[in-house]
Enzyme design. Structure first.
Site, short mmCIF file in Angstrom:
data_model
loop_
_atom_site.label_atom_id
_atom_site.label_comp_id
_atom_site.label_asym_id
_atom_site.label_seq_id
_atom_site.Cartn_x
_atom_site.Cartn_y
_atom_site.Cartn_z
N ASP A 318 0.86 -1.18 0.00
CA ASP A 318 0.00 0.00 0.00
C ASP A 318 0.91 1.24 0.00
O ASP A 318 2.12 1.15 0.21
CB ASP A 318 -0.96 0.00 1.20
CG ASP A 318 -2.18 0.88 0.94
OD1 ASP A 318 -2.14 1.73 0.03
OD2 ASP A 318 -3.19 0.73 1.67
N GLU A 509 -10.95 6.62 3.91
CA GLU A 509 -9.97 6.08 4.86
C GLU A 509 -10.21 6.61 6.28
O GLU A 509 -11.34 6.80 6.69
CB GLU A 509 -8.55 6.34 4.34
CG GLU A 509 -8.36 5.74 2.94
CD GLU A 509 -6.92 5.72 2.46
OE1 GLU A 509 -6.01 5.50 3.26
OE2 GLU A 509 -6.71 5.90 1.24
C1 BGC Z 1 -3.54 9.95 -2.11
C2 BGC Z 1 -4.31 8.67 -1.95
C3 BGC Z 1 -3.60 7.81 -0.99
C4 BGC Z 1 -3.27 8.55 0.30
C5 BGC Z 1 -2.44 7.71 1.20
C6 BGC Z 1 -3.30 10.60 -0.78
O1 BGC Z 1 -2.57 11.79 -0.92
O2 BGC Z 1 -4.26 10.83 -2.93
O3 BGC Z 1 -4.48 8.00 -3.16
O4 BGC Z 1 -4.40 6.72 -0.74
O5 BGC Z 1 -2.60 9.75 0.05
O6 BGC Z 1 -2.22 8.33 2.44
C1 BGC Z 2 -5.17 3.07 0.23
C2 BGC Z 2 -5.31 2.03 -0.84
C3 BGC Z 2 -5.14 2.65 -2.20
C4 BGC Z 2 -3.84 3.39 -2.25
C5 BGC Z 2 -3.61 4.08 -3.58
C6 BGC Z 2 -3.95 3.92 0.06
O1 BGC Z 2 -3.97 4.99 0.95
O2 BGC Z 2 -5.14 2.45 1.50
O3 BGC Z 2 -6.56 1.39 -0.73
O4 BGC Z 2 -5.22 1.66 -3.18
O5 BGC Z 2 -3.81 4.37 -1.25
O6 BGC Z 2 -4.42 5.20 -3.73
#
Ligand code: BGC
Ligand code: BGC
Length: 638
Positions: A318, A509
């Site tokens: 991830d 999230e």
């Molecule tokens: C991104 C997300 C990612 C997240 C992780 C964001 O800045 O746009 O895609 O899942 O950071 O912390």
């Molecule tokens: C998320 C994932 C996601 C990744 C990419 C992470 O923060 O937990 O589910 O696929 O970002 O955006």
């Protein structure tokens, strides 16, 4: 023809790199008539350590957007778009042009190994303006319709691949145990058996054997391995309260709630990739207090998933997942790779990941066998995707993105996902000539109805996508007079029926955790702070229900939310009908179809609906199970 168009695209692209034609050298790995294992072995025999480590590295679009040359220099194997990370011009053609430009840079490496591009198409390709946005998984789980789920993800795959990405970070096969979790809506439901039924999602993405190379399929990712939906709520946590937390569990219970879904995903649906969870697991058998990060969990990734279960795809970390492993950076890289992660999602630190892993291989801390295992898994999928033959975007289906047929499916999916919780005096369906008074925060807000992972990472109330709101659908479905007043301040006619659409605003999230952080550092927010989540109706929505339901002939309260919300007796009693709409996506008209009987209510609760927040976590099978509405509940209409 296509070839000429592709060359044109590359020539006119601002930062074009000379693109050698694939297969030009005629080496064995470039020969599509040879079996894939033989092609992989031939290619690997020609690769340097730098080539191999490059394949194991994924960085973010922003790193290469203005200058794609690092793809060539570092021999990068993959790029992703994070939530809200789009080309300047957010159109399907601009996406395809951008990814083809990156692809040209990958093909300029000595061995011309094509690039993989991954994106979170978690309810349609939500990042892309114009994509068809479907209900989030919790609604699909409510439909209890595996065929629908397969069809939805097939369309999602088609729209994704036609605009460039050949890989999606979906589906989440988590079973959300605690609805206070900000990712509850990404789950098909609390029951792992229900999640397993919905793994037809993987078939929709990938197709059957041999179909990955088709222009309407993408590689799928089962996530987040494992226990993401089974972490403990921590009221004292600084920041996220449950997301990225700890599963405090024993081996049997963890298998039953978190691991078992991966067996059919791997063995029956042949999922191509698996993403470890940010969360940790703490075995009570070993004495609580020794949590192991899933990104460091060799026993479960290499041992159970790849070994016992026979997963033959690749494991993608991830987003900066290994940065959470205890220890210094070298320890984090070593532990993650040795645990069995094959490719690292390193948006910000890809160069130091590459140099650190190189050092670790040279010192023997990471065995060469581990590198070869990782690279052969990644290359196998690239061959299966047909990328060596067709590295550039096949735009055959690009005009189908957001088509009427796709929106019709989104509308049907929304309709099938509605759960009717109360229907006193057969209030629903309303008649097709009813005068309707519509109110509530989510009646006419397509951003709220789409939820997180829509245009931006967090989604947003002002994120507008093509489609219909629930109000639009009501207007379409009745020949009677429709009055809309969000706060119910407009006069209410005595002859009207009422629809009050209440619910949540978007989040993703840990920002959706109950009591979780207020601020989401997302450009889409424009600096507007978001309220802390509480799973309650807002005061304004409550007042709208009270007023409209007191003054109309009969009224329905429709709840647009990523999870159950706590309903006070006042509104519960005032409403003749109550509908759980989940996050229906771009076609609110599908919700209205059920309200007016164009389609029957058939959805069933994919999660238990609590009476109070204090009941969380509440799940089917609990001792003293006493929810407001049990798992599986749902009234039907004709
Ligand atoms: C991104 C997300 C990612 C997240 C992780 C964001 O800045 O746009 O895609 O899942 O950071 O912390
Ligand atoms: C998320 C994932 C996601 C990744 C990419 C992470 O923060 O937990 O589910 O696929 O970002 O955006």
């Amino acid at each position: 023809m296509l070839h000429a168009r592709r060359l044109l695209t590359i020539t006119i692209a601002a930062f074009a790199v000379a693109a050698p034609a694939a297969g030009a050298a005629g080496l064995p790995y470039e020969d599509p008539s040879l079996p894939i294992p033989q092609r992989v072995a031939d290619l690997m025999s020609r690769m340097t350590l730098a080539d191999k480590i490059g394949q194991m590295t994924q960085t973010e679009r922003y790193q290469v957007y203005d200058d794609a040359s690092p793809i060539t220099t570092y021999r990068l194997g993959a790029i992703l778009s994070g939530g809200g990370s789009t080309p300047t011009d957010n159109t399907p053609a601009a996406w395809a042009d951008m990814i083809d430009r990156f692809q040209a840079a990958a093909l300029a490496t000595p061995l011309h190994i094509p690039l993989l591009y991954g994106i979170d198409s978690v309810h349609g390709d939500g990042n892309m303006y114009g994509a068809t946005v479907f209900p989030h998984n919790i609604g699909l789980g409510a439909s209890r319709d595996p065929g629908l789920v397969r069809a939805v993800e097939h369309v999602t795959a088609e729209e994704t691949r036609a605009s460039g990405p050949q890989w999606t970070f979906a589906p989440c096969i988590c079973s959300a145990q605690d609805d206070r979790w900000g990712r509850t809506y990404e789950s098909f439901g609390e029951d792992p058996a229900l999640v397993e039924r919905m793994e037809t999602a993987i078939d929709g993405f990938q197709g059957g054997p041999g179909q990955l190379k088709d222009p309407d399929r993408v590689l799928a990712t089962a996530k987040h391995f494992a226990g993401d939906g089974d972490t403990k709520y921590d009221p004292n946590a600084n920041g996220y309260k449950i997301d990225q937390g700890v599963s405090v569990t024993n081996h049997q219970d963890f298998y039953d709630k978190a691991l078992r879904q991966y067996v059919p995903a791997v063995q029956d649906h042949h999922v191509g990739a698996v993403m470890p969870s940010y969360s940790s697991v703490d075995w009570t058998e070993d004495g609580v207090g020794n949590p192991i990060k899933m990104h460091a969990n060799q026993e479960l990734i290499s041992g159970w998933l790849k070994g016992d279960t026979g997963f033959d795809g690749f494991v993608i970390s991830d987003w900066e997942g290994i940065h959470q492993i205890p220890g210094d950076w070298a320890t984090q890289v070593k532990t993650g790779v040795n645990a069995g992660i094959d490719m690292m999602m390193e948006p910000n630190s890809y160069q130091s990941f590459i140099s650190t892993l190189t050092t670790l291989v040279n010192s023997g801390d990471v065995p060469m066998g581990r590198i070869d295992d990782a690279v052969s898994r990644i290359l196998t999928k690239k061959f299966e995707l047909g990328l060596f033959e067709h590295p550039y975007t096949d735009r055959t289906n690009i005009d189908k993105i957001g088509s009427a047929a796709h929106h019709a499916l989104a509308r049907r999916a929304a309709a099938e996902s509605q759960v009717l919780l109360k229907n006193q005096r057969a209030a629903l369906p309303f008649r097709g000539n009813a005068n309707v008074y519509v109110a509530g925060s989510n009646a006419d807000n397509i951003g709220n109805q789409a939820g997180g992972w829509t245009l931006t990472w967090q989604g947003g109330s002002t994120n507008v996508i093509p489609g219909t709101t629930i109000l639009d659908g009501i207007r379409e479905n009745t020949s009677g007079h429709v009055t809309y007043s969000q706060d119910a301040s407009a006069p209410i006619s005595r002859s009207a029926v009422g629809v009050v659409v209440v619910g949540e605003t978007p989040y993703s999230e840990g920002f959706g955790d109950v009591g979780g952080p207020q601020w989401a550092y997302d450009p889409g927010d424009n600096g507007v702070p978001r309220p802390v989540k509480d799973m309650q109706l807002s005061a304004a929505d409550k007042a709208a229900v009270d007023k409209v339901c007191a003054q109309t002939v009969k009224c329905a309260m429709v709840i647009v939310s990523g999870r159950p919300l706590i309903l006070d007796p006042a509104q519960r009693n005032a409403a003749d009908a109550i509908v759980a709409s989940w996050l229906p996506g771009s076609e609110g008209a599908g919700v209205a179809d059920d309200l007016f009987g164009l389609r029957p209510f058939t959805g069933k609760l994919p999660v238990s609906w609590p009476r109070s927040l204090a009941q969380e976590p509440i799940n089917k099978g609990d001792a003293n199970y006493d929810p407001l509405y049990p798992f599986g509940f749902g009234l039907t209409t004709k």
